[in-house]
Enzyme design. Structure first.
Site, mmCIF file in Angstrom:
data_model
loop_
_atom_site.group_PDB
_atom_site.id
_atom_site.type_symbol
_atom_site.label_atom_id
_atom_site.label_comp_id
_atom_site.label_asym_id
_atom_site.label_seq_id
_atom_site.Cartn_x
_atom_site.Cartn_y
_atom_site.Cartn_z
ATOM 1 N N LYS A 200 0.795 -1.228 0.000
ATOM 2 C CA LYS A 200 0.000 0.000 0.000
ATOM 3 C C LYS A 200 0.823 1.271 0.000
ATOM 4 C CE LYS A 200 -3.928 -1.780 2.613
ATOM 5 N NZ LYS A 200 -4.555 -1.659 3.941
ATOM 6 N N GLY A 353 9.784 -5.959 7.319
ATOM 7 C CA GLY A 353 9.631 -7.383 7.619
ATOM 8 C C GLY A 353 9.617 -8.258 6.382
ATOM 9 N N GLY A 376 8.220 -1.960 12.132
ATOM 10 C CA GLY A 376 7.629 -0.626 12.293
ATOM 11 C C GLY A 376 8.670 0.427 12.643
HETATM 12 P P1 ADP Z 1 7.604 -4.689 4.157
HETATM 13 O O1 ADP Z 1 7.112 -5.643 5.231
HETATM 14 O O2 ADP Z 1 8.941 -5.096 3.625
HETATM 15 O O3 ADP Z 1 7.545 -3.251 4.604
HETATM 16 P P2 ADP Z 1 5.000 -4.596 2.871
HETATM 17 O O4 ADP Z 1 4.398 -5.191 4.093
HETATM 18 O O5 ADP Z 1 4.715 -3.188 2.553
HETATM 19 O O6 ADP Z 1 6.609 -4.825 2.898
HETATM 20 O O7 ADP Z 1 4.538 -5.416 1.576
HETATM 21 C C1 ADP Z 1 4.767 -6.783 1.422
HETATM 22 C C2 ADP Z 1 3.574 -7.483 0.810
HETATM 23 O O8 ADP Z 1 3.160 -6.855 -0.392
HETATM 24 C C3 ADP Z 1 3.938 -8.920 0.474
HETATM 25 O O9 ADP Z 1 3.131 -9.785 1.242
HETATM 26 C C4 ADP Z 1 3.612 -9.042 -1.018
HETATM 27 O O10 ADP Z 1 2.994 -10.257 -1.359
HETATM 28 C C5 ADP Z 1 2.673 -7.870 -1.249
HETATM 29 N N1 ADP Z 1 2.699 -7.451 -2.662
HETATM 30 C C6 ADP Z 1 3.746 -7.002 -3.365
HETATM 31 N N2 ADP Z 1 3.404 -6.744 -4.637
HETATM 32 C C7 ADP Z 1 2.089 -7.057 -4.763
HETATM 33 C C8 ADP Z 1 1.138 -7.020 -5.847
HETATM 34 N N3 ADP Z 1 1.501 -6.599 -7.065
HETATM 35 N N4 ADP Z 1 -0.134 -7.385 -5.575
HETATM 36 C C9 ADP Z 1 -0.488 -7.803 -4.347
HETATM 37 N N5 ADP Z 1 0.354 -7.868 -3.302
HETATM 38 C C10 ADP Z 1 1.632 -7.496 -3.489
HETATM 39 MG MG MG Z 2 5.100 -6.103 5.848
#
Ligand code: ADP
Ligand code: MG
Length: 402
Positions: A200, A353, A376
Site C-alpha cells: 500500500k 519485515g 515498524g
Molecule cells: P515490508 O514488510 O517489507 O515493509 P510490505 O508489508 O509493505 O513490505 O509489503 C509486502 C507485501 O506486499 C507482500 O506480502 C507481497 O505479497 C505484497 N505485494 C507485493 N506486490 C504485490 C502485488 N503486485 N499485488 C499484491 N500484493 C503485493
Molecule cells: Mg510487511
C-alpha cells in the site's frame, strides 16, 4: 557510518555496575521453539562487550502480545537457554521482571554474569509507560542501555520511561542501525537510489515523502506501483489499486522533479487471472493490462532497468517487495532486485519485515551492508521520525566552537 549523536556503551565504564539492557528478543516461536534467532544473535555483541567490561548484565525484553497478563507460552525461558548457548555462559532466568525475586537475583550477580528478566509485557504498566513500573525496573540497574531498535518506536516503560531514571546510552545494535540508516538519509554517497515496494502507498507515504528530495532515483514496485500507474491514467485491469491514495501518488509524482528525484515506474508487469502459484502468467506492457487480469510483479524489462540503476548506485535503501514474492511465478522481480543489490559497490540497506524475509529467502542477506532488525521502527526511522526510545538517550557532548 556517521557518528551517532547519542552516547553508547563505549562511553561508559560498566565495570562492576548493574547494567539494565533493553533488548529485542521478540522472536518468532513455533510450538515453544524459536524458529528464527536473528534478533537474539543481533543483541550478542552488546552483551559480550558489557561482559568484557565486567558488567553485571540484566536483560529485559517483551515477547509477543500478552496484553498485561502472564501467558505461559510467552515466557522467555527458551530464549535464555538459546542465548546461553550463543554466549557460552549461563543465563539466569527469573519469573517476573520486577519484585523481590528479580531484585535478589540481580543482587547475586557477579561481574560478567547475565540475568534475563521475564517478559515485560506481562505487566499492563509496560505499554502504558507507567512511571511507578519504570521506577521498579530502574531499581535493577545502575545504568540503562537500549539495544532494542525494533521496539524503539514505542514509548513504553522499558524503552522510554526507565531511561529518564538512569544514565541511558545506546547499545551496539542500536548504534549500528541508527548510524548506517541515518548516514544514508542525511549524508548519502551519491548516486543514492531508493527502492520502495510492498502493498500500500498509504503504509509508505511517510517513507516516500522523506525519500523524495534525498534520493537521486526512486524505483517503485509492488502493488504500490499499480496505484502510481493509475495516477498516471493507465488502466490496471483488476489489479489491486488503492483508490484513496491515487491523489497522493499524483502529488508525489509532480513534486519529485522539483525536489531533484527521478521517480521510475514499471514499464511492464507480470499479470495473471488470479493469485495462485499454479496460474498461467504473462507479461503485459504498461497500458496493456487486460481487463480480466491483475498485476502481481514487475516485468522483466522493468527488473532489468531497475537492476541497472541499482548497480550504478553508491547508496541503496530498499523497503518493500516488487511483487508477491511468496509465490514462485511472482518472485522474479524481487529476486532481480536482491541480486542487483548484492552487486553494488557501496552501502546497501534493506528494511521491512517482508523485504528482509524476501532477501533471506533468496540467500542474499549476507551480501548487503545492513539488514535492519526493525519492522515498524525501521519504517518510522525511514520516515525521518525521531524514535522515542532513541530521543531519551544521553546526547554526546558537542565540542564547543573555537
Ligand atoms: P515490508 O514488510 O517489507 O515493509 P510490505 O508489508 O509493505 O513490505 O509489503 C509486502 C507485501 O506486499 C507482500 O506480502 C507481497 O505479497 C505484497 N505485494 C507485493 N506486490 C504485490 C502485488 N503486485 N499485488 C499484491 N500484493 C503485493
Ligand atoms: Mg510487511
Amino acid at each position: 557510518m556517521i557518528a551517532l549523536d547519542k552516547q553508547t556503551i563505549r562511553d561508559i565504564d560498566a565495570h562492576g555496575k548493574r547494567v539494565l539492557v533493553r533488548v529485542d528478543f521478540n522472536v518468532p516461536m513455533i510450538d515453544g521453539a524459536i524458529s528464527d534467532d536473528t534478533r537474539i544473535r543481533a543483541a550478542v555483541p552488546t552483551i559480550e562487550a558489557l561482559r568484557a567490561q565486567g558488567a553485571r548484565v540484566v536483560l529485559m525484553s517483551h515477547l509477543g502480545r500478552p496484553d498485561g497478563a502472564v501467558v505461559e507460552g510467552l515466557r522467555l525461558a527458551p530464549v535464555a537457554v538459546h542465548l546461553s548457548g550463543l554466549i557460552g555462559a549461563p543465563v539466569t532466568m527469573v519469573s517476573d521482571c520486577i519484585g523481590p525475586e528479580a531484585e535478589s537475583a540481580v543482587a547475586a550477580l557477579e561481574p560478567g554474569n547475565v540475568l534475563l528478566l521475564e517478559n515485560v509485557r506481562f505487566h499492563a504498566a509496560e505499554e502504558t509507560n507507567d512511571p511507578a513500573f519504570a521506577a521498579l525496573l530502574a531499581k535493577l540497574g545502575d545504568v540503562y542501555v537500549n539495544d532494542a531498535f525494533g521496539t524503539a518506536h514505542r514509548a513504553h516503560a522499558s524503552t522510554e520511561g526507565v531511561a529518564h531514571l538512569l544514565p541511558a546510552v545506546a547499545g551496539l545494535l542500536m548504534e549500528r542501525e541508527i548510524s548506517i540508516m541515518g548516514g544514508a538519509l542525511t549524508e548519502p554517497e551519491h548516486p543514492f537510489v531508493a527502492v520502495v515496494g510492498g502493498k500500500k502507498v498509504s503504509d509508505k507515504i511517510g517513507v516516500l515523502k522523506n525519500l523524495v528530495g534525498k534520493a537521486d532515483h526512486l524505483l517503485i514496485g509492488g502493488a504500490m506501483a499499480n496505484t502510481f500507474l493509475r495516477a498516471q491514467g493507465y488502466k490496471m485491469g483488476m489489479s489491486f489499486v488503492e483508490a484513496t491514495s491515487v491523489s497522493t501518488a499524483r502529488a508525489i509524482l509532480s513534486e519529485a522533479p522539483h525536489a531533484g528525484t527521478v521517480i521510475h515506474l514499471p514499464v511492464d508487469l507480470v499479470v495473471a487471472s488470479q493469485l495462485s502459484s499454479s496460474v498461467d502468467t504473462f507479461i503485459a506492457g504498461v497500458g496493456t493490462v487486460p481487463d480480466n487480469t491483475m498485476a502481481f510483479d514487475i516485468g522483466p524489462a522493468t527488473t532489468e532497468r531497475y537492476a541497472d540503476i541499482i548497480r550504478s548506485a553508491t547508496t541503496v535503501i530498499w523497503n518493500g517487495p516488487m511483487g508477491v514474492f511468496e509465490m514462485e511465478p511472482f518472485a522474479a522481480g524481487t529476486l532481480g532486485i536482491a541480486e542487483a543489490l548484492a552487486q553494488v559497490n557501496g552501502t546497501t540497506i534493506v528494511g521491512g519485515g517482508d523485504s528482509v524475509a524476501a532477501l533471506e529467502a533468496c540467500g542474499h542477506a549476507g551480501s548487503v551492508t545492513h539488514v535492519s532488525t526493525g519492522g515498524g521502527a525501521t519504517l518510522e526511522f525511514l520516515e525521518g521520525v525521531e524514535l522515542p526510545g532513541v530521543a531519551v538517550l544521553r546526547d554526546r557532548a558537542i565540542a564547543a566552537p573555537q
